[in-house]
Motif scaffolding. Structure first.
Motif, PDB file in Angstrom:
ATOM      1  N   ARG A  13      21.692 -34.656 -65.209  1.00 42.40           N
ATOM      2  CA  ARG A  13      20.522 -34.703 -64.301  1.00 42.40           C
ATOM      3  C   ARG A  13      19.846 -35.554 -63.900  1.00 42.40           C
ATOM      4  O   ARG A  13      19.926 -35.692 -62.485  1.00 42.40           O
ATOM      5  CB  ARG A  13      19.460 -33.708 -64.690  1.00 42.40           C
ATOM      6  N   TRP A  14      19.441 -36.513 -64.604  1.00 45.03           N
ATOM      7  CA  TRP A  14      19.466 -38.040 -64.397  1.00 45.03           C
ATOM      8  C   TRP A  14      20.096 -38.377 -62.731  1.00 45.03           C
ATOM      9  O   TRP A  14      20.457 -39.100 -61.760  1.00 45.03           O
ATOM     10  CB  TRP A  14      18.923 -38.885 -65.376  1.00 45.03           C
ATOM     11  N   ARG A  15      21.031 -38.861 -63.504  1.00 43.58           N
ATOM     12  CA  ARG A  15      22.759 -38.692 -62.159  1.00 43.58           C
ATOM     13  C   ARG A  15      23.201 -38.415 -61.319  1.00 43.58           C
ATOM     14  O   ARG A  15      23.127 -38.591 -59.604  1.00 43.58           O
ATOM     15  CB  ARG A  15      24.158 -38.395 -63.212  1.00 43.58           C
ATOM     16  N   ASP A  16      22.878 -36.823 -60.752  1.00 40.48           N
ATOM     17  CA  ASP A  16      22.089 -35.963 -60.284  1.00 40.48           C
ATOM     18  C   ASP A  16      21.421 -35.860 -59.146  1.00 40.48           C
ATOM     19  O   ASP A  16      21.279 -35.255 -58.139  1.00 40.48           O
ATOM     20  CB  ASP A  16      22.825 -34.690 -60.502  1.00 40.48           C
ATOM     21  N   THR A  17      19.597 -36.648 -59.588  1.00 44.19           N
ATOM     22  CA  THR A  17      18.739 -36.771 -58.983  1.00 44.19           C
ATOM     23  C   THR A  17      19.049 -37.974 -57.404  1.00 44.19           C
ATOM     24  O   THR A  17      18.976 -38.805 -58.006  1.00 44.19           O
ATOM     25  CB  THR A  17      17.524 -36.321 -59.696  1.00 44.19           C
ATOM     26  N   PRO A  18      19.182 -37.372 -56.404  1.00 45.09           N
ATOM     27  CA  PRO A  18      18.841 -38.004 -54.867  1.00 45.09           C
ATOM     28  C   PRO A  18      17.540 -39.432 -55.243  1.00 45.09           C
ATOM     29  O   PRO A  18      16.965 -39.065 -55.826  1.00 45.09           O
ATOM     30  CB  PRO A  18      18.554 -37.572 -53.493  1.00 45.09           C
ATOM     31  N   THR A  19      18.000 -40.545 -55.374  1.00 45.27           N
ATOM     32  CA  THR A  19      16.828 -41.321 -55.219  1.00 45.27           C
ATOM     33  C   THR A  19      16.829 -41.798 -53.852  1.00 45.27           C
ATOM     34  O   THR A  19      17.428 -42.375 -52.852  1.00 45.27           O
ATOM     35  CB  THR A  19      17.442 -43.029 -55.932  1.00 45.27           C
ATOM     36  N   TRP A  20      15.466 -41.262 -53.350  1.00 43.99           N
ATOM     37  CA  TRP A  20      14.255 -41.215 -52.226  1.00 43.99           C
ATOM     38  C   TRP A  20      14.764 -43.004 -52.147  1.00 43.99           C
ATOM     39  O   TRP A  20      14.409 -44.142 -52.880  1.00 43.99           O
ATOM     40  CB  TRP A  20      13.459 -40.866 -52.745  1.00 43.99           C
ATOM     41  N   MET A  21      14.694 -43.482 -50.539  1.00 41.35           N
ATOM     42  CA  MET A  21      15.281 -44.408 -50.394  1.00 41.35           C
ATOM     43  C   MET A  21      17.077 -45.210 -50.477  1.00 41.35           C
ATOM     44  O   MET A  21      17.227 -46.042 -49.276  1.00 41.35           O
ATOM     45  CB  MET A  21      13.962 -45.266 -50.160  1.00 41.35           C
ATOM     46  N   ALA A  22      17.241 -44.896 -51.750  1.00 41.03           N
ATOM     47  CA  ALA A  22      17.887 -45.366 -51.472  1.00 41.03           C
ATOM     48  C   ALA A  22      19.323 -45.601 -50.461  1.00 41.03           C
ATOM     49  O   ALA A  22      20.001 -46.694 -51.101  1.00 41.03           O
ATOM     50  CB  ALA A  22      19.077 -45.593 -52.950  1.00 41.03           C
ATOM     51  N   PRO A  23      19.847 -44.781 -49.979  1.00 39.64           N
ATOM     52  CA  PRO A  23      20.437 -45.073 -49.468  1.00 39.64           C
ATOM     53  C   PRO A  23      20.391 -45.609 -47.362  1.00 39.64           C
ATOM     54  O   PRO A  23      21.310 -45.431 -46.942  1.00 39.64           O
ATOM     55  CB  PRO A  23      21.400 -43.277 -48.746  1.00 39.64           C
ATOM     56  N   HIS A  24      19.130 -45.632 -47.446  1.00 37.47           N
ATOM     57  CA  HIS A  24      18.415 -46.244 -45.591  1.00 37.47           C
ATOM     58  C   HIS A  24      18.701 -47.724 -46.192  1.00 37.47           C
ATOM     59  O   HIS A  24      18.729 -48.530 -46.446  1.00 37.47           O
ATOM     60  CB  HIS A  24      17.684 -45.436 -45.711  1.00 37.47           C
ATOM     61  N   ALA A  25      18.201 -47.138 -44.815  1.00 42.16           N
ATOM     62  CA  ALA A  25      18.275 -48.743 -43.866  1.00 42.16           C
ATOM     63  C   ALA A  25      17.040 -49.023 -43.310  1.00 42.16           C
ATOM     64  O   ALA A  25      17.330 -48.038 -41.998  1.00 42.16           O
ATOM     65  CB  ALA A  25      19.100 -49.746 -43.890  1.00 42.16           C
ATOM     66  N   LYS A  26      16.622 -49.323 -42.564  1.00 38.47           N
ATOM     67  CA  LYS A  26      15.003 -50.261 -41.886  1.00 38.47           C
ATOM     68  C   LYS A  26      15.362 -51.263 -41.207  1.00 38.47           C
ATOM     69  O   LYS A  26      15.433 -52.892 -41.798  1.00 38.47           O
ATOM     70  CB  LYS A  26      13.955 -49.546 -42.395  1.00 38.47           C
ATOM     71  N   PHE A  27      15.211 -51.265 -39.630  1.00 37.19           N
ATOM     72  CA  PHE A  27      15.027 -52.740 -39.447  1.00 37.19           C
ATOM     73  C   PHE A  27      13.350 -52.750 -38.546  1.00 37.19           C
ATOM     74  O   PHE A  27      13.132 -51.645 -37.723  1.00 37.19           O
ATOM     75  CB  PHE A  27      16.491 -52.591 -38.390  1.00 37.19           C
ATOM     76  N   PHE A  28      13.337 -54.254 -38.435  1.00 39.64           N
ATOM     77  CA  PHE A  28      12.032 -54.462 -37.279  1.00 39.64           C
ATOM     78  C   PHE A  28      12.450 -55.900 -36.309  1.00 39.64           C
ATOM     79  O   PHE A  28      13.182 -56.297 -36.587  1.00 39.64           O
ATOM     80  CB  PHE A  28      10.772 -54.976 -38.662  1.00 39.64           C
ATOM     81  N   ALA A  29      11.395 -55.047 -35.472  1.00 33.65           N
ATOM     82  CA  ALA A  29      11.763 -56.266 -34.524  1.00 33.65           C
ATOM     83  C   ALA A  29      10.183 -56.228 -33.761  1.00 33.65           C
ATOM     84  O   ALA A  29       9.498 -55.420 -33.855  1.00 33.65           O
ATOM     85  CB  ALA A  29      11.976 -55.607 -33.524  1.00 33.65           C
ATOM     86  N   ILE A  30       9.647 -57.454 -34.427  1.00 34.34           N
ATOM     87  CA  ILE A  30       8.560 -58.152 -34.484  1.00 34.34           C
ATOM     88  C   ILE A  30       8.461 -58.725 -32.951  1.00 34.34           C
ATOM     89  O   ILE A  30       8.616 -59.682 -32.090  1.00 34.34           O
ATOM     90  CB  ILE A  30       7.835 -58.657 -35.537  1.00 34.34           C
TER      91      ILE A  30
ATOM     92  N   GLY B 136      19.700 -36.128 -49.676  1.00 31.55           N
ATOM     93  CA  GLY B 136      18.995 -35.567 -49.069  1.00 31.55           C
ATOM     94  C   GLY B 136      17.858 -35.707 -49.717  1.00 31.55           C
ATOM     95  O   GLY B 136      17.670 -36.655 -50.682  1.00 31.55           O
ATOM     96  N   HIS B 137      17.359 -34.850 -50.179  1.00 31.29           N
ATOM     97  CA  HIS B 137      15.558 -34.958 -50.661  1.00 31.29           C
ATOM     98  C   HIS B 137      15.924 -34.315 -52.320  1.00 31.29           C
ATOM     99  O   HIS B 137      16.297 -33.776 -52.477  1.00 31.29           O
ATOM    100  CB  HIS B 137      14.136 -34.537 -49.893  1.00 31.29           C
ATOM    101  N   PRO B 138      15.350 -35.046 -52.915  1.00 31.93           N
ATOM    102  CA  PRO B 138      14.841 -35.097 -54.525  1.00 31.93           C
ATOM    103  C   PRO B 138      14.145 -33.423 -54.815  1.00 31.93           C
ATOM    104  O   PRO B 138      13.828 -33.399 -53.779  1.00 31.93           O
ATOM    105  CB  PRO B 138      14.355 -35.425 -55.022  1.00 31.93           C
ATOM    106  N   VAL B 139      14.661 -32.303 -55.665  1.00 25.23           N
ATOM    107  CA  VAL B 139      14.032 -31.217 -55.393  1.00 25.23           C
ATOM    108  C   VAL B 139      13.082 -31.324 -56.486  1.00 25.23           C
ATOM    109  O   VAL B 139      13.667 -31.408 -57.323  1.00 25.23           O
ATOM    110  CB  VAL B 139      15.307 -29.783 -55.313  1.00 25.23           C
ATOM    111  N   VAL B 140      12.685 -30.200 -56.525  1.00 23.92           N
ATOM    112  CA  VAL B 140      11.412 -29.619 -57.541  1.00 23.92           C
ATOM    113  C   VAL B 140      12.305 -28.604 -58.490  1.00 23.92           C
ATOM    114  O   VAL B 140      12.909 -28.071 -58.216  1.00 23.92           O
ATOM    115  CB  VAL B 140      10.496 -29.340 -57.069  1.00 23.92           C
TER     116      VAL B 140
END
Length: 367
Positions: free
Chosen positions: A197-214, A313-317
């Motif tokens: 169950r631990w292994r199958d729970t997606p980590t939020w933000m982990a697959p993502h990347a954010k770019f900022f232009a200031i 996807g998002h973690p589920v309850v």
């Protein structure tokens, strides 16, 4: 060998909240953090990418007080200042690089997305100020946990690779379950279904990347644009105004290219592609920022595992227990993904920490 009533693993929002709540109840707790900074996935940085008290949120940015009372209560408890995400002006939609982007009137968001003045890290700084400096151990990784007669024996490793032993009557692991399963060895081992169950729970933000232009000014606002954009063309799929409460102007976008594809190109190549896209969407001024930031959470080993390269996807309850077998009663999970409400969100981190502390105190009172 050091001994504590409770060891909290992880100095993100959940871990620091748990330590603060334990201290308020008179419990001696040590927070163990692998990074050189507090906050975990909460990371507010300046234009150079360093932690800042007036930073841009490279991790989570928003909360919704009406829907997320746990986060709203935290903001009120520490008298943090919040402001509404800027959304005034038109929204831009891009179908392809060869087609002119279209502009549409913005839809009023209800309830509005809220941000914290000083960045989301203002919340973790407020919690940390309530803790003794020597109760937070940075640059220290938990490598293993072993059940012993008095509780849990933790094997930790510092930045130099030296190992040490810490004993605790109870452990609150305020990390993503998937990261716990991948990086910490347990003796006895976790039951198979629990580890799965631990292994199958997606980590939020982990697959993502954010770019900022200031930028030196929010030029898009003067052009009647909100700073919000949606794009099928990419590389960014969703873009927003990231200007701080103090007026430091920026645009940020979620990279729509997958983690494995991002890894195949250089950071500089990806940044240039993002700026080219911003120029298409917002005009020539967008091509000349004063600084850029790129945070790829998928290559952060203290956030993501190899399983996180593909967004799931998002973690589920779920109602079943996060900890079972011999570890039940000695280990609690408090990462945001384990929350019974709003898992993965800031509010979920607070709720998960509240639950872990409440369960621990209840068991202590029953003994």
């Amino acid at each position: 060998m050091r001994s504590y009533e409770v060891a909290v693993v992880g100095a993100g929002l959940a871990g620091l909240y748990a330590a603060w709540a334990l201290k308020a109840s008179g419990v001696d707790a040590l927070v163990i953090e692998a990074r050189e900074r507090i906050g975990g996935r909460v990371f507010s940085a300046d234009a150079s990418g360093n932690s800042s008290e007036d930073g841009f949120d490279l991790g989570p940015s928003w909360y919704w007080p009406q829907m997320q009372p746990a986060m709203a209560d935290l903001v009120a408890e520490f008298d943090l200042q919040s402001f509404v995400q800027h959304s005034e002006g038109e929204v831009v939609f891009e179908r392809s690089p060869s087609q002119r982007p279209q502009r549409f009137p913005a839809m009023m968001q209800e309830p509005p997305s809220m941000r914290l003045a000083g960045g989301t890290a203002a919340a973790v700084r407020a919690l940390a100020r309530e803790l003794s400096p020597d109760s937070i151990l940075l640059r220290t990784k938990v490598k293993g946990m072993m059940l012993v007669s008095a509780g849990v024996r933790l094997t930790v490793e510092n930045a130099s690779g030296e190992q040490d032993i810490i004993d605790a009557g109870h452990v609150i692991a305020a990390l993503p379950p998937r990261l716990i399963e991948a990086t910490i060895t347990f003796s006895p081992a976790q039951e198979g279904a629990t580890a799965g169950r631990w292994r199958d729970t997606p980590t939020w933000m982990a697959p993502h990347a954010k770019f900022f232009a200031i930028y030196d000014r929010p030029f898009w606002r003067a052009a009647g644009l909100s700073g919000t954009a949606q794009s099928i063309a990419g590389p960014m799929a969703e873009i927003h105004d990231a200007t701080t409460a103090s007026g430091r102007a920026a645009l940020f976008g979620f990279i729509g290219v997958g983690a494995e594809q991002r890894a195949a190109v250089s950071e500089e190549t990806l940044k240039i592609a993002c700026l080219v896209q911003l120029e298409r969407l917002f005009g020539p001024a967008a091509r000349s920022p004063i600084a850029t930031l790129l945070k790829d959470w998928a290559v952060d080993p203290l956030t993501a595992t190899s399983t996180d390269l593909v967004a799931a996807g998002h973690p589920v309850v779920r109602d079943d227990a996060w900890v079972t077998g011999g570890w039940d009663g000695r280990l609690s999970l408090a990462g945001s993904e384990t929350s019974p409400t709003e898992p993965g969100y800031l509010s979920g981190a607070v709720t998960a920490a509240q639950r872990a502390v409440s369960q621990y105190l209840s068991k202590q009172g029953a003994r």
